[in-house]
Write a protein that holds these residues in place. Structure first.
Motif, PDB file in Angstrom:
ATOM      1  N   PHE A  79      50.896   5.880  -4.978  1.00 43.91           N
ATOM      2  CA  PHE A  79      49.624   5.224  -5.279  1.00 43.91           C
ATOM      3  C   PHE A  79      49.471   4.976  -6.770  1.00 43.91           C
ATOM      4  O   PHE A  79      49.046   3.893  -7.203  1.00 43.91           O
ATOM      5  CB  PHE A  79      48.487   6.107  -4.757  1.00 43.91           C
ATOM      6  CG  PHE A  79      47.124   5.458  -4.789  1.00 43.91           C
ATOM      7  CD1 PHE A  79      46.955   4.137  -4.422  1.00 43.91           C
ATOM      8  CD2 PHE A  79      46.012   6.189  -5.176  1.00 43.91           C
ATOM      9  CE1 PHE A  79      45.700   3.550  -4.450  1.00 43.91           C
ATOM     10  CE2 PHE A  79      44.756   5.609  -5.202  1.00 43.91           C
ATOM     11  CZ  PHE A  79      44.599   4.288  -4.839  1.00 43.91           C
ATOM     12  N   VAL A 108      49.180   1.058  -7.681  1.00 42.43           N
ATOM     13  CA  VAL A 108      47.773   0.716  -7.953  1.00 42.43           C
ATOM     14  C   VAL A 108      47.239   1.711  -8.990  1.00 42.43           C
ATOM     15  O   VAL A 108      46.383   2.543  -8.684  1.00 42.43           O
ATOM     16  CB  VAL A 108      46.923   0.773  -6.666  1.00 42.43           C
ATOM     17  CG1 VAL A 108      45.599   0.028  -6.871  1.00 42.43           C
ATOM     18  CG2 VAL A 108      47.665   0.211  -5.471  1.00 42.43           C
ATOM     19  N   ARG A 159      45.221   1.626 -11.610  1.00 41.88           N
ATOM     20  CA  ARG A 159      43.799   1.688 -11.970  1.00 41.88           C
ATOM     21  C   ARG A 159      42.988   2.386 -10.887  1.00 41.88           C
ATOM     22  O   ARG A 159      42.129   3.232 -11.185  1.00 41.88           O
ATOM     23  CB  ARG A 159      43.259   0.275 -12.213  1.00 41.88           C
ATOM     24  CG  ARG A 159      43.783  -0.369 -13.496  1.00 41.88           C
ATOM     25  CD  ARG A 159      43.055  -1.667 -13.783  1.00 41.88           C
ATOM     26  NE  ARG A 159      43.520  -2.262 -15.034  1.00 41.88           N
ATOM     27  CZ  ARG A 159      43.030  -3.396 -15.543  1.00 41.88           C
ATOM     28  NH1 ARG A 159      42.066  -4.050 -14.908  1.00 41.88           N
ATOM     29  NH2 ARG A 159      43.513  -3.855 -16.682  1.00 41.88           N
ATOM     30  N   ALA A 160      43.234   2.027  -9.642  1.00 43.31           N
ATOM     31  CA  ALA A 160      42.525   2.679  -8.539  1.00 43.31           C
ATOM     32  C   ALA A 160      42.878   4.158  -8.472  1.00 43.31           C
ATOM     33  O   ALA A 160      42.019   5.018  -8.222  1.00 43.31           O
ATOM     34  CB  ALA A 160      42.862   1.990  -7.218  1.00 43.31           C
ATOM     35  N   SER A 161      44.149   4.472  -8.720  1.00 42.69           N
ATOM     36  CA  SER A 161      44.575   5.868  -8.701  1.00 42.69           C
ATOM     37  C   SER A 161      43.883   6.673  -9.795  1.00 42.69           C
ATOM     38  O   SER A 161      43.436   7.798  -9.564  1.00 42.69           O
ATOM     39  CB  SER A 161      46.095   5.940  -8.877  1.00 42.69           C
ATOM     40  OG  SER A 161      46.534   7.276  -8.959  1.00 42.69           O
TER      41      SER A 161
END
Length: 440
Positions: A62, A66, A68-70
């Motif tokens: 993750f 991704v 930024r989301a992580s």
């Protein structure tokens, strides 16, 4: 004399920290449940999927695809991680407590010599192999420059000799094997390994911090001896009385609340002595299970309520600290394969020699070796301690974590293969019926 003023109350958790914690729990609980069900669909225990959740949602997958989301969902902040760890800890304490309640001491006493040999050889062989490999064969990139070679070697030996009661327990529960004789032997030998493993970790950690002296060795041993004495003399009658009172009460929740309180108090005691709280919860479960003061059916919510919801969070959080990027270096990858091979070989050799002394057949020995190989979260704790003390660097930490995950994932298929060849005895069927109210 001025007026007395009361200190301002501590503000409760709120704002972004609360939102983030609830988001993390939601993601982990749902993901662990879904991957656990997927694992069961392909013939694996749910714990395999639950361990995989942390790997997928951590920096290895993750965080790579991704980022930024992580960074928003799982920021690398100690305070936020500790909040999540606190919730996960409750789940694993209950899980291990249920395991202690399920331990059949009649079998353990009857096969005590076999258990002792399996445990002893399963400790000594991988510990010795790990220490020798660290001293002679591992590339220098895996040892921090300021770490003493002897301490590094002993620490790697400890990391390879431990087993993991939480992972073993969840695997046996998921596979419906906890009532089998081999399952009970795995639990008993794994418990002894955990006891000695935590003592060794305490000694080696003290060596890393203060050097070797008499207190370094005697302190943990005296703490453990004192704890076992107190639990035997005072703990057993107190727990028996408390559970009888709870069973007689009219409240259906009284038994569960009392049992949880016993597990938490025992975990607190071991933590206060510098030992692992999970070990204390296991001892608390043994006190409850041997008290003969409560029906197992009244304890069922421990397993299918608290444990079923929160224990997967514990397994998932273990993988969140993994980062597989370090394996891109050839030296690190070679070291990883060597350490993994030594770890697996050492435990199987211990199971083989220990099983032969107890006159076990080849399928029982295979099952023992597979179960004892599941190092799981205990090895992750050892790795974290080594990283904190500077005995391990990022590369060696990653290798130990990877070994923990692989040995935990490989255990269920081997257990299934072996147990298919072992007929269910009348004693095992009787034990299954006795445990059924607790486990269903």
């Amino acid at each position: 004399m001025g007026p007395l003023t009361a200190a301002a109350p501590v503000a409760p958790l709120g704002g972004h920290s609360a939102v983030l914690l609830l988001t993390q729990l939601t993601v982990l609980v749902v993901s662990a449940h879904l991957l656990g069900r997927l694992a069961k669909r392909v013939g694996l225990p749910a714990v395999v999927g639950e361990l995989g959740v942390g790997v997928l949602l951590g920096p290895s997958v993750f965080g790579q695809f991704v980022p930024r989301a992580s960074d928003w969902v799982f920021p690398q902040q100690a305070g936020q991680f500790h909040l999540l760890d606190s919730v996960a800890l409750l789940g694993v304490l209950v899980l291990v407590g249920v395991t202690g309640i399920s331990l059949d001491f009649t079998l353990v006493r009857r096969r005590g010599g076999t258990v002792a040999w399996i445990s002893l050889l399963g400790l000594v062989i991988p510990f010795g192999l790990g220490a020798v490999v660290a001293m002679k064969l591992l590339p220098g990139v895996l040892r921090p420059q300021h770490a003493q070679p002897t301490v590094f070697a002993l620490f790697l030996g400890v990391a390879l000799c431990v087993s993991a009661i939480p992972v073993i327990a969840k695997t046996l529960l998921d596979m419906g094997l906890i009532h089998r004789n081999v399952g009970q032997l795995i639990l008993a030998a794994g418990t002894m390994d955990d006891i000695v493993g935590w003592l060794l970790l305490s000694v080696v950690s003290a060596m890393a911090a203060d050097g070797l002296h008499t207190g370094t060795v005697l302190g943990p041993i005296l703490h453990l001896a004192g704890l076992l004495l107190v639990l035997t003399v005072l703990g057993r009658p107190l727990v028996r009385g408390a559970m009888r009172w709870a069973q007689r009460s009219q409240s259906s929740a009284a038994v569960v609340v009392t049992a949880v309180a016993v597990l938490l108090m025992c975990a607190t005691g071991t933590a206060a002595l510098g030992l692992e709280p999970v070990f204390g919860a296991f001892l608390g479960g043994i006190l409850i299970g041997t008290s003969s003061a409560v029906s197992l059916g009244s304890l069922a919510p421990l397993n299918n309520g608290l444990s079923a919801t929160l224990a997967p969070v514990f397994f998932a959080t273990a993988g969140l600290r993994m980062d597989m990027g370090a394996l891109g270096q050839p030296a690190v990858l070679g070291g990883a394969l060597l350490i993994l091979g030594v770890a697996i070989l050492g435990k199987f050799a211990g199971a083989l020699l220990g099983g032969l002394t107890g006159r076990l057949n080849r399928w029982e020995i295979l099952a023992l070796g597979a179960g004892m190989n599941a190092r799981g979260v205990v090895q992750l704790v050892v790795a974290a301690v080594g990283l904190r003390l500077g005995v391990l660097n990022t590369q060696s930490y990653t290798i130990i974590v990877l070994t923990a995950v692989i040995t935990s994932v490989m255990a269920p298929p081997l257990l299934r293969l072996a147990m298919r060849r072992l007929e269910i005895t009348a004693q095992e069927e009787s034990r299954r019926r006795a445990m059924e109210p607790l486990l269903n």
